[in-house]
Scaffold this motif. Structure first.
Motif, mmCIF file in Angstrom:
data_model
loop_
_atom_site.group_PDB
_atom_site.id
_atom_site.type_symbol
_atom_site.label_atom_id
_atom_site.label_comp_id
_atom_site.label_asym_id
_atom_site.label_seq_id
_atom_site.Cartn_x
_atom_site.Cartn_y
_atom_site.Cartn_z
ATOM 1 N N PRO A 98 -33.127 22.879 24.224
ATOM 2 C CA PRO A 98 -31.866 23.559 24.544
ATOM 3 C C PRO A 98 -31.179 23.060 25.809
ATOM 4 O O PRO A 98 -29.979 23.272 25.965
ATOM 5 C CB PRO A 98 -32.283 25.027 24.686
ATOM 6 C CG PRO A 98 -33.757 25.002 24.941
ATOM 7 C CD PRO A 98 -34.266 23.814 24.192
ATOM 8 N N MET A 99 -31.906 22.378 26.709
ATOM 9 C CA MET A 99 -31.236 21.865 27.903
ATOM 10 C C MET A 99 -30.384 20.631 27.608
ATOM 11 O O MET A 99 -29.726 20.102 28.498
ATOM 12 C CB MET A 99 -32.244 21.592 29.016
ATOM 13 C CG MET A 99 -32.699 22.877 29.701
ATOM 14 S SD MET A 99 -33.531 22.643 31.286
ATOM 15 C CE MET A 99 -35.147 22.166 30.731
ATOM 16 N N LEU A 100 -30.342 20.198 26.345
ATOM 17 C CA LEU A 100 -29.370 19.183 25.923
ATOM 18 C C LEU A 100 -27.945 19.734 25.950
ATOM 19 O O LEU A 100 -26.991 18.968 25.825
ATOM 20 C CB LEU A 100 -29.687 18.691 24.505
ATOM 21 C CG LEU A 100 -30.907 17.782 24.344
ATOM 22 C CD1 LEU A 100 -31.142 17.496 22.865
ATOM 23 C CD2 LEU A 100 -30.735 16.486 25.118
ATOM 24 N N ARG A 101 -27.808 21.045 26.109
ATOM 25 C CA ARG A 101 -26.467 21.624 26.149
ATOM 26 C C ARG A 101 -25.650 21.057 27.304
ATOM 27 O O ARG A 101 -24.415 21.066 27.246
ATOM 28 C CB ARG A 101 -26.541 23.151 26.241
ATOM 29 C CG ARG A 101 -27.057 23.693 27.549
ATOM 30 C CD ARG A 101 -27.498 25.149 27.420
ATOM 31 N NE ARG A 101 -26.443 26.028 26.998
ATOM 32 C CZ ARG A 101 -25.800 26.886 27.794
ATOM 33 N NH1 ARG A 101 -26.107 26.953 29.071
ATOM 34 N NH2 ARG A 101 -24.861 27.662 27.326
ATOM 35 N N ALA A 102 -26.302 20.548 28.338
ATOM 36 C CA ALA A 102 -25.566 19.916 29.429
ATOM 37 C C ALA A 102 -24.717 18.769 28.916
ATOM 38 O O ALA A 102 -23.584 18.566 29.373
ATOM 39 C CB ALA A 102 -26.539 19.415 30.500
ATOM 40 N N MET A 103 -25.232 18.029 27.940
ATOM 41 C CA MET A 103 -24.515 16.876 27.412
ATOM 42 C C MET A 103 -23.758 17.201 26.131
ATOM 43 O O MET A 103 -22.650 16.717 25.919
ATOM 44 C CB MET A 103 -25.497 15.737 27.148
ATOM 45 C CG MET A 103 -24.852 14.448 26.655
ATOM 46 S SD MET A 103 -26.057 13.106 26.589
ATOM 47 C CE MET A 103 -24.989 11.735 26.129
ATOM 48 N N TYR A 104 -24.366 18.017 25.262
ATOM 49 C CA TYR A 104 -23.802 18.234 23.931
ATOM 50 C C TYR A 104 -23.215 19.627 23.731
ATOM 51 O O TYR A 104 -22.565 19.872 22.719
ATOM 52 C CB TYR A 104 -24.890 18.007 22.870
ATOM 53 C CG TYR A 104 -25.404 16.597 22.829
ATOM 54 C CD1 TYR A 104 -24.668 15.582 22.224
ATOM 55 C CD2 TYR A 104 -26.630 16.264 23.392
ATOM 56 C CE1 TYR A 104 -25.142 14.284 22.176
ATOM 57 C CE2 TYR A 104 -27.109 14.959 23.347
ATOM 58 C CZ TYR A 104 -26.361 13.983 22.740
ATOM 59 O OH TYR A 104 -26.835 12.695 22.701
ATOM 60 N N TRP A 105 -23.458 20.543 24.618
ATOM 61 C CA TRP A 105 -23.076 21.947 24.527
ATOM 62 C C TRP A 105 -23.773 22.630 23.353
ATOM 63 O O TRP A 105 -24.542 23.560 23.529
ATOM 64 C CB TRP A 105 -21.567 22.150 24.459
ATOM 65 C CG TRP A 105 -21.236 23.620 24.471
ATOM 66 C CD1 TRP A 105 -20.716 24.372 23.451
ATOM 67 C CD2 TRP A 105 -21.470 24.527 25.550
ATOM 68 N NE1 TRP A 105 -20.619 25.695 23.828
ATOM 69 C CE2 TRP A 105 -21.074 25.810 25.116
ATOM 70 C CE3 TRP A 105 -21.988 24.381 26.825
ATOM 71 C CZ2 TRP A 105 -21.171 26.935 25.921
ATOM 72 C CZ3 TRP A 105 -22.092 25.505 27.637
ATOM 73 C CH2 TRP A 105 -21.677 26.759 27.182
ATOM 74 N N GLU A 106 -23.487 22.212 22.135
ATOM 75 C CA GLU A 106 -24.147 22.814 20.978
ATOM 76 C C GLU A 106 -25.558 22.252 20.884
ATOM 77 O O GLU A 106 -25.784 21.175 20.329
ATOM 78 C CB GLU A 106 -23.371 22.515 19.686
ATOM 79 C CG GLU A 106 -22.070 23.275 19.550
ATOM 80 C CD GLU A 106 -22.264 24.740 19.188
ATOM 81 O OE1 GLU A 106 -23.415 25.204 19.123
ATOM 82 O OE2 GLU A 106 -21.256 25.434 18.960
ATOM 83 N N ALA A 107 -26.519 22.958 21.440
ATOM 84 C CA ALA A 107 -27.892 22.446 21.440
ATOM 85 C C ALA A 107 -28.919 23.560 21.566
ATOM 86 O O ALA A 107 -30.054 23.295 21.967
ATOM 87 C CB ALA A 107 -28.076 21.436 22.570
ATOM 88 N N ILE A 108 -28.540 24.787 21.228
ATOM 89 C CA ILE A 108 -29.504 25.875 21.393
ATOM 90 C C ILE A 108 -29.873 26.535 20.064
ATOM 91 O O ILE A 108 -30.730 27.412 20.042
ATOM 92 C CB ILE A 108 -28.970 26.953 22.361
ATOM 93 C CG1 ILE A 108 -27.691 27.593 21.832
ATOM 94 C CG2 ILE A 108 -28.739 26.370 23.746
ATOM 95 C CD1 ILE A 108 -27.239 28.795 22.656
ATOM 96 N N ALA A 109 -29.261 26.113 18.970
ATOM 97 C CA ALA A 109 -29.518 26.747 17.677
ATOM 98 C C ALA A 109 -30.095 25.725 16.701
ATOM 99 O O ALA A 109 -29.949 24.509 16.875
ATOM 100 C CB ALA A 109 -28.229 27.355 17.114
ATOM 101 N N VAL A 110 -30.728 26.227 15.656
ATOM 102 C CA VAL A 110 -31.418 25.376 14.687
ATOM 103 C C VAL A 110 -30.518 24.291 14.095
ATOM 104 O O VAL A 110 -30.931 23.124 14.018
ATOM 105 C CB VAL A 110 -32.056 26.242 13.584
ATOM 106 C CG1 VAL A 110 -32.449 25.414 12.367
ATOM 107 C CG2 VAL A 110 -33.272 26.979 14.136
ATOM 108 N N PRO A 111 -29.291 24.599 13.613
ATOM 109 C CA PRO A 111 -28.499 23.547 12.969
ATOM 110 C C PRO A 111 -28.258 22.321 13.837
ATOM 111 O O PRO A 111 -28.123 21.210 13.304
ATOM 112 C CB PRO A 111 -27.186 24.267 12.635
ATOM 113 C CG PRO A 111 -27.582 25.702 12.469
ATOM 114 C CD PRO A 111 -28.641 25.921 13.510
ATOM 115 N N GLU A 112 -28.205 22.503 15.167
ATOM 116 C CA GLU A 112 -28.021 21.349 16.050
ATOM 117 C C GLU A 112 -29.358 20.777 16.519
ATOM 118 O O GLU A 112 -29.537 19.550 16.547
ATOM 119 C CB GLU A 112 -27.177 21.743 17.269
ATOM 120 C CG GLU A 112 -25.715 21.956 16.974
ATOM 121 C CD GLU A 112 -25.434 23.277 16.271
ATOM 122 O OE1 GLU A 112 -24.522 23.325 15.431
ATOM 123 O OE2 GLU A 112 -26.158 24.260 16.552
#
Length: 474
Positions: free
Chosen positions: A436-450
């Motif tokens: 989920p800390m990929l959200r820094a780069m991709y934002w959508e990174a905390i849920a299963v589909p991403e």
């Protein structure tokens, strides 16, 4: 424990995955599906009670449901119906629109990992332990992973797959009352609360509502106060939702300046047009979801900060929706008076006569609302600030300057190949991150589909790297 140096002479390369929740388990599955068993050893490391379930799917309580319909919860981007097929074998009444208990999804992840393990035997090792330090050795070139119990593992490649970290105690609470501020995942402490005494839940997102359901299940007579700065709760999915329609990048964004104001106005206009045609506003967000990362990456840092400061709460309640039955349950609890919803922020708090006395400054005019509760459960959201996370390993890497946080403190910096970036701006040598800390780069990174896409992409990349190394004789 020890790994062995990889070579072209039949000696296997060891890939250590630190974190055995969704992201780590699915990365392991991708490696097992794609790599030659003779060239690979995978060690999946976790300190929790089970591999694959992680924090989100560890619960055994059937009333806690997924907030995404089953049709969009496959573990595999290339097999979208996999989870639904699994459910249909359990119960023919379940379908792509079902919102099923999280514990069932945890069972599915365990099943998926075990199935991949059977198809590629003698490759995966499950290791239960707390990794506390990671060092790059030069001769031979490999990583040394140190564990809390003194054990050491060597690996040529390491994937950090750590998940969510508990929120910090907010600064509005002094150290004198910190013991009254509970974490939402400290189930033993929550279950030990006096069932007759009121409780406050700080935060009204999904974690807050999960906590509320646990509290009322334990005691139907307990009064629960839920508060957040704006007093917003998530919207619900419609009953029997349809899967998102795949559409290309919306042309309306292509000519816009990369600002939150322009993007938000365009999205509002699109929603208004669809509603005017009798369509559902949710479809506009669902179709935008695959492109949200592209929009996020197009924004300058100042615009990203503006979004976090002004629009994030409104985005979250529309984007991260509740299962319909959970939304109905929440509304019943509110109407029955079991739960009171307050828009306000803590001004001060003190302990007296065995209770916590909290003064809330309420919106919109700042009137003080006193609350007397046995505890406040902090559901303000996970902590992704590397300087503050309660992880010995990430703390060691951060202070050793081997990883760095992004400027907005949403997670950690990685490059396009998921390699972590060190404090000097250089990508690490065979040290990766997924989670989920990929959200820094991709934002959508905390849920299963991403996350399933990121895990699959990283696994594919590692498999290709291994194949290339074998061909090159490295």
């Amino acid at each position: 424990m020890s790994g062995v140096a990889g070579s072209a002479q039949g000696v296997a390369t060891t890939i250590a995955i630190i974190g055995g929740g969704f992201s780590g388990a699915l990365t392991a599955v991708g490696l097992l599906r794609g790599a030659r068993a003779s060239t690979l050893r995978v060690v999946l490391i976790d300190n929790g009670p089970g591999f694959g379930r992680g924090l989100a799917y560890r619960t055994a309580h059937p009333e806690l449901l997924l907030n995404v319909p089953a049709g969009n919860m496959s573990a595999f981007p290339d097999r979208p119906g996999d989870f639904v097929e699994y459910l249909e074998r359990l119960d023919a009444r379940l379908n792509a629109g079902s919102f099923v208990p999280r514990t069932v999804y945890g069972d599915y992840l365990e099943h998926t990992l075990a199935q991949a393990e059977r198809m590629c035997p003698d490759v995966l090792t499950r290791y239960r332990g707390q990794a506390v330090a990671l060092h790059l050795e030069q001769e031979p070139r490999r990583y040394r992973i140190e564990f809390e119990d003194g054990q050491i593992l060597h690996a040529q490649r390491v994937v950090l797959a750590t998940g969510h970290f508990a929120p910090d105690v907010p600064q509005c609470f002094s150290s004198d009352v910190a013991h009254r501020i509970l974490q939402p995942w400290d189930f033993d402490a929550i279950d030990a609360l006096n069932p007759a005494a009121p409780v406050a839940v700080m935060g009204m997102g999904h974690t807050g509502i999960d906590t509320l359901l646990r509290l009322v299940r334990l005691s139907s007579e307990r009064k629960v106060f839920m508060f957040s700065r704006r007093g917003l709760v998530p919207h619900t999915h419609r009953p029997n939702p349809r899967l998102p329609v795949k559409v290309g990048y919306p042309e309306r964004f292509a000519s816009l300046p990369p600002t939150i104001r322009a993007y938000a106005k365009s999205l509002r206009d699109c929603v208004a047009q669809r509603v005017a045609r009798g369509e559902d506003w949710r479809d506009a967000l669902n179709e935008l979801r695959p492109h949200t990362s592209t929009l996020w990456r197009s924004l300058p840092p100042a615009e990203r900060a503006r979004f976090l400061r002004t629009l994030l709460p409104y985005w979250d309640i529309h984007r991260h929706r509740l299962a319909p039955v959970i939304g109905q349950r929440l509304q019943y609890l509110l109407k029955a008076g079991h739960v009171e919803r307050i828009a306000g922020a803590v001004r001060n708090a003190h302990e007296e006569d065995g209770m916590l006395h909290v003064a809330l400054g309420t919106r919109p005019f700042g009137a003080i609302r006193p609350l007397t509760v046995s505890a406040v459960i902090n559901c303000t959201g996970p902590n992704y600030d590397l300087a503050k996370v309660c992880s010995p390993l990430l703390s060691q890497l951060f202070h050793a300057r081997q990883i760095r946080r992004d400027t907005l403190r949403l997670g950690l910096d990685v490059d396009d190949r998921y390699r972590v970036i060190d404090a000097n701006g250089h990508p690490a040598d065979n040290l990766f991150y997924v989670g989920p800390m990929l959200r820094a780069m991709y934002w959508e990174a905390i849920a299963v589909p991403e996350l399933r896409q990121h895990a699959a992409a990283l696994a594919d990349q590692l498999v290709q790297d291994l194949a290339s190394a074998v061909r090159s004789g490295i």
